[in-house]
Design a protein around this motif. Structure first.
Motif, mmCIF file in Angstrom:
data_model
loop_
_atom_site.group_PDB
_atom_site.id
_atom_site.type_symbol
_atom_site.label_atom_id
_atom_site.label_comp_id
_atom_site.label_asym_id
_atom_site.label_seq_id
_atom_site.Cartn_x
_atom_site.Cartn_y
_atom_site.Cartn_z
ATOM 1 N N VAL A 84 16.741 10.271 -20.081
ATOM 2 C CA VAL A 84 17.665 11.399 -20.113
ATOM 3 C C VAL A 84 17.590 12.093 -18.767
ATOM 4 N N VAL A 85 18.702 12.245 -18.083
ATOM 5 C CA VAL A 85 18.731 12.872 -16.766
ATOM 6 C C VAL A 85 19.187 14.313 -16.920
ATOM 7 N N GLY A 86 18.254 15.245 -16.694
ATOM 8 C CA GLY A 86 18.575 16.662 -16.788
ATOM 9 C C GLY A 86 17.848 17.350 -17.919
ATOM 10 N N ALA A 87 17.108 18.424 -17.579
ATOM 11 C CA ALA A 87 16.360 19.185 -18.582
ATOM 12 C C ALA A 87 16.968 20.563 -18.773
ATOM 13 N N VAL A 93 12.584 12.426 -20.114
ATOM 14 C CA VAL A 93 13.569 13.276 -19.448
ATOM 15 C C VAL A 93 13.167 13.420 -17.985
ATOM 16 N N LEU A 94 14.106 13.255 -17.076
ATOM 17 C CA LEU A 94 13.866 13.408 -15.646
ATOM 18 C C LEU A 94 14.635 14.625 -15.144
ATOM 19 N N ASP A 95 13.954 15.500 -14.396
ATOM 20 C CA ASP A 95 14.608 16.703 -13.888
ATOM 21 C C ASP A 95 14.070 17.031 -12.505
ATOM 22 N N GLU A 96 14.978 17.445 -11.614
ATOM 23 C CA GLU A 96 14.583 17.715 -10.239
ATOM 24 C C GLU A 96 13.826 19.028 -10.079
ATOM 25 N N GLY A 97 13.929 19.938 -11.032
ATOM 26 C CA GLY A 97 13.295 21.239 -10.909
ATOM 27 C C GLY A 97 11.840 21.234 -11.313
ATOM 28 N N ALA A 98 11.239 22.424 -11.221
ATOM 29 C CA ALA A 98 9.839 22.592 -11.613
ATOM 30 C C ALA A 98 9.720 23.064 -13.058
ATOM 31 N N ASP A 113 9.935 27.787 -23.039
ATOM 32 C CA ASP A 113 9.158 27.803 -24.288
ATOM 33 C C ASP A 113 9.592 26.681 -25.215
ATOM 34 N N TYR A 114 10.879 26.424 -25.270
ATOM 35 C CA TYR A 114 11.390 25.358 -26.138
ATOM 36 C C TYR A 114 10.769 24.019 -25.744
ATOM 37 N N ALA A 115 10.773 23.716 -24.461
ATOM 38 C CA ALA A 115 10.213 22.445 -23.985
ATOM 39 C C ALA A 115 8.720 22.363 -24.225
ATOM 40 N N SER A 116 8.018 23.488 -23.998
ATOM 41 C CA SER A 116 6.559 23.488 -24.113
ATOM 42 C C SER A 116 6.102 23.391 -25.561
ATOM 43 N N ARG A 117 6.669 24.216 -26.422
ATOM 44 C CA ARG A 117 6.204 24.256 -27.817
ATOM 45 C C ARG A 117 6.542 22.982 -28.577
ATOM 46 N N LEU A 118 7.624 22.332 -28.199
ATOM 47 C CA LEU A 118 7.996 21.096 -28.877
ATOM 48 C C LEU A 118 7.402 19.865 -28.190
ATOM 49 N N ASP A 119 6.617 20.105 -27.135
ATOM 50 C CA ASP A 119 5.866 19.046 -26.454
ATOM 51 C C ASP A 119 6.782 17.918 -25.997
ATOM 52 N N LEU A 120 7.881 18.297 -25.359
ATOM 53 C CA LEU A 120 8.856 17.301 -24.942
ATOM 54 C C LEU A 120 8.355 16.534 -23.720
ATOM 55 N N ASN A 121 8.736 15.265 -23.642
ATOM 56 C CA ASN A 121 8.269 14.370 -22.589
ATOM 57 C C ASN A 121 9.204 14.486 -21.383
ATOM 58 N N GLN A 150 9.534 14.702 -17.030
ATOM 59 C CA GLN A 150 8.975 14.532 -15.688
ATOM 60 C C GLN A 150 9.739 15.462 -14.755
ATOM 61 N N PHE A 151 9.078 16.567 -14.369
ATOM 62 C CA PHE A 151 9.706 17.515 -13.451
ATOM 63 C C PHE A 151 9.504 17.060 -12.001
ATOM 64 N N GLY A 152 10.270 17.671 -11.098
ATOM 65 C CA GLY A 152 10.172 17.308 -9.686
ATOM 66 C C GLY A 152 10.682 15.910 -9.400
ATOM 67 N N CYS A 153 11.554 15.417 -10.260
ATOM 68 C CA CYS A 153 12.055 14.050 -10.135
ATOM 69 C C CYS A 153 13.575 14.101 -9.978
ATOM 70 N N ARG A 154 14.031 13.968 -8.764
ATOM 71 C CA ARG A 154 15.474 13.973 -8.499
ATOM 72 C C ARG A 154 15.992 12.537 -8.498
ATOM 73 N N VAL A 155 16.869 12.228 -9.420
ATOM 74 C CA VAL A 155 17.430 10.890 -9.495
ATOM 75 C C VAL A 155 18.436 10.708 -8.357
ATOM 76 N N ARG A 156 18.128 9.770 -7.479
ATOM 77 C CA ARG A 156 18.999 9.499 -6.337
ATOM 78 C C ARG A 156 20.033 8.422 -6.644
ATOM 79 N N GLU A 157 19.662 7.501 -7.543
ATOM 80 C CA GLU A 157 20.586 6.416 -7.835
ATOM 81 C C GLU A 157 20.386 5.913 -9.258
ATOM 82 N N ILE A 158 21.513 5.639 -9.914
ATOM 83 C CA ILE A 158 21.511 4.960 -11.208
ATOM 84 C C ILE A 158 22.255 3.645 -11.003
ATOM 85 N N ALA A 159 21.539 2.536 -11.206
ATOM 86 C CA ALA A 159 22.108 1.211 -10.995
ATOM 87 C C ALA A 159 21.937 0.384 -12.259
ATOM 88 N N ARG A 160 22.592 -0.773 -12.266
ATOM 89 C CA ARG A 160 22.527 -1.675 -13.414
ATOM 90 C C ARG A 160 21.897 -2.983 -12.978
#
Length: 510
Positions: free
Chosen positions: A10-13, A33-38, A106-114, A116-126
């Motif tokens: 999932v791209v975007g938190a 989940v991959l998100d570029e922010g902290a 709080d939503y992300a933390s309490r539900l223990d969602l998986n 990866q912060f600090g991860c900016r997706v540069r390319e989506i390929a097949r």
């Protein structure tokens, strides 16, 4: 050692990514989940620029039913944790954006969602049947399916000669003192334009809002993305001759020199150049499709602002590439609520159910009913009087009753209405779709017109009301409208039992 292939990346938190992540997490699926922010919700750390949300935070409804309360709560995400409702985070009806950032964390933390912060997706390929996502560090992650929930992340810039000379909503100063005694032009007629104008009326000499189409007000269209009352105080300053103006006019070009801006408008009586000290573009945002490699680029729609989607939130051109959140508003552009949190939280849940059904063999949530049209009516009334999904995603999500030739009747909850044609119902099934929606908007009808019409007299109310449609072999056969109700509590079904019975050839005692 081969690379791990995740079932779902999932791209975007933001709110949509978090909502889908919770459902995947609760379902025991392999996801990341991959998100570029902290932290989650990076968009809301900056927008709206003036830090007040226009999503309702109604804390008191007279009900202690959490499902009913979600009808008036436009900010909370869906979960099983009663503490994770946004009404506990702010007392303001139009809350501060910073409070929402805190809620999402709080939503992300309490539900223990998986995530990866600090991860900016540069390319989506097949690569064959798999997607390969590459981040800013060159790390590659492989997945069977990708869900993009990045939102509209780049400014939408109109095609106007010289537009690059203007300032942008995303970067212009929000300090009114910097505009003291200045003449300001705002290009755009949405909420960001009026939010900006309202912030400047106390210090400027004049503010003009310009665009080729008339202003559309949410209280008239029922579309919450049109100008909301909280942002339309500026209209008073125009209509009551306070030095400001709303111009229904196109902009031909923008020039700038040491004296300021010179803007050429296309008025009906011919062109005219008007001078300003500042020009600000408030034309909304668009989808950033530059991260997709050749061979994996989704088709776009609506002036390339949104991905083009199937009825199942999937790209029409790339199998296995799905979208969640405000990116799904291509499906109901400027009509319903796929573009907003209180709508797309249910869209994300519908997407999850579609994925769970398609890839994991899980049956869509439903109950079984006896062959009794009166019982079907009771089931329908119970849902339309309580469901927040039908309420918020009006005209988009539908409860579906499937009446087979034999066997139990199945009552499915909150299916995308447009997806019914893609489902494998038997040709002999009688299918009913139950929605809540507004009726037709007659030409010349004024907002707040309290006149009442009655479905029993063959008229369709323009107010919010239930609609039941009958399908056979995918074709629409008949439609039944219930009357609107002042408190949106439907009791007797307005002839619904007879409509259902007649559709399946069952006699109803009178």
């Amino acid at each position: 050692m081969p690379e791990h292939v995740t079932d779902y990346l999932v791209v975007g938190a933001g709110p949509a990514g978090l909502q889908l992540a919770h459902l995947l997490h609760r379902g025991g699926h392999d996801y990341l989940v991959l998100d570029e922010g902290a932290a989650p919700g990076g968009f809301f750390t900056k927008f709206p620029r003036h830090r007040q949300l226009i999503s309702s935070n109604k804390r008191f409804t007279g009900s202690d039913d959490p499902e009913v309360n979600l009808r008036m709560d436009w900010n909370s995400l869906l979960s099983d944790d009663p503490s994770l409702v946004f009404t506990k985070y702010s007392e303001e009806y139009f809350p501060a954006a910073d409070d929402y950032v805190r809620y999402l964390a709080d939503y992300a933390s309490r539900l223990d969602l998986n995530i990866q912060f600090g991860c900016r997706v540069r390319e989506i390929a097949r690569d064959g049947d798999e997607f390969v996502l590459t981040d800013q560090h060159g790390t590659r992650r492989r997945s069977r399916r990708v869900v993009v929930a990045t939102g509209l992340s780049v400014p939408n810039v109109p095609e106007i000669r010289g537009i690059e000379l203007a300032e942008q909503y995303s970067t212009v100063s929000t300090d009114p003192a910097e505009f003291t005694n200045q003449r300001v032009l705002i290009i755009g007629k949405g909420n960001s334009a009026f939010e900006t104008a309202d912030n400047l009326v106390s210090t400027t000499a004049a503010v003009h809002i310009a665009g080729p189409k008339p202003v559309r007000l949410a209280w008239d269209t029922h579309f919450v993305g049109h100008v909301r009352a909280v942002n339309n105080n500026f209209l008073d300053t125009y209509e009551l001759k306070s030095g400001n103006a709303v111009l229904n006019v196109g902009v031909e070009r923008i020039d700038r020199d040491d004296a300021g801006y010179h803007v050429r408008f296309r008025f009906s009586r011919g062109p005219r150049v008007v001078d300003y000290d500042r020009v600000i573009v408030c034309a909304g945002f668009r989808f950033d499709a530059t991260i997709f490699a050749d061979g994996c680029r989704p088709a776009l729609d609506i002036n390339d602002r949104f991905p083009e989607l199937t009825s199942g939130y999937e790209s029409t051109s790339v199998d296995g590439l799905f979208f969640a959140g405000t990116l799904t508003q291509q499906l109901d552009y400027r009509v319903s609520t796929n573009g907003f949190i209180h709508g797309y939280r249910y869209g994300a849940r519908a997407l999850y159910r579609l994925l769970d059904e398609r890839y994991h063999g899980t049956t869509w949530p439903h109950t079984e009913l006896a062959a009794d049209p009166a019982g079907w009516t009771r089931s329908v009334l119970a849902r339309i009087n309580r469901s927040s999904g039908l309420w918020q995603q009006f005209g988009e999500l539908a409860d579906v009753l499937v009446v087979p030739g034999d066997g139990p009747v199945r009552h499915f909850e909150e299916m995308p209405l447009r997806h019914l044609a893609d489902r494998a119902f038997e040709p002999t099934d009688t299918v009913f779709a139950v929605t809540l929606e507004y009726g037709p908007h007659p030409v010349g009808k004024k907002p707040f017109d309290g006149s009442i019409v009655h479905a029993s007299e063959g008229e369709v109310t323009s107010f919010f009301h239930p609609v039941v449609r009958q399908y056979r072999a995918g074709e629409l056969v008949a439609t039944h409208h219930l009357d609107s109700d002042m408190e949106n509590r439907w009791q007797d079904g307005d002839g619904l039992t007879a409509f259902l019975a007649d559709a399946v050839g069952t006699r109803v005692a009178t």
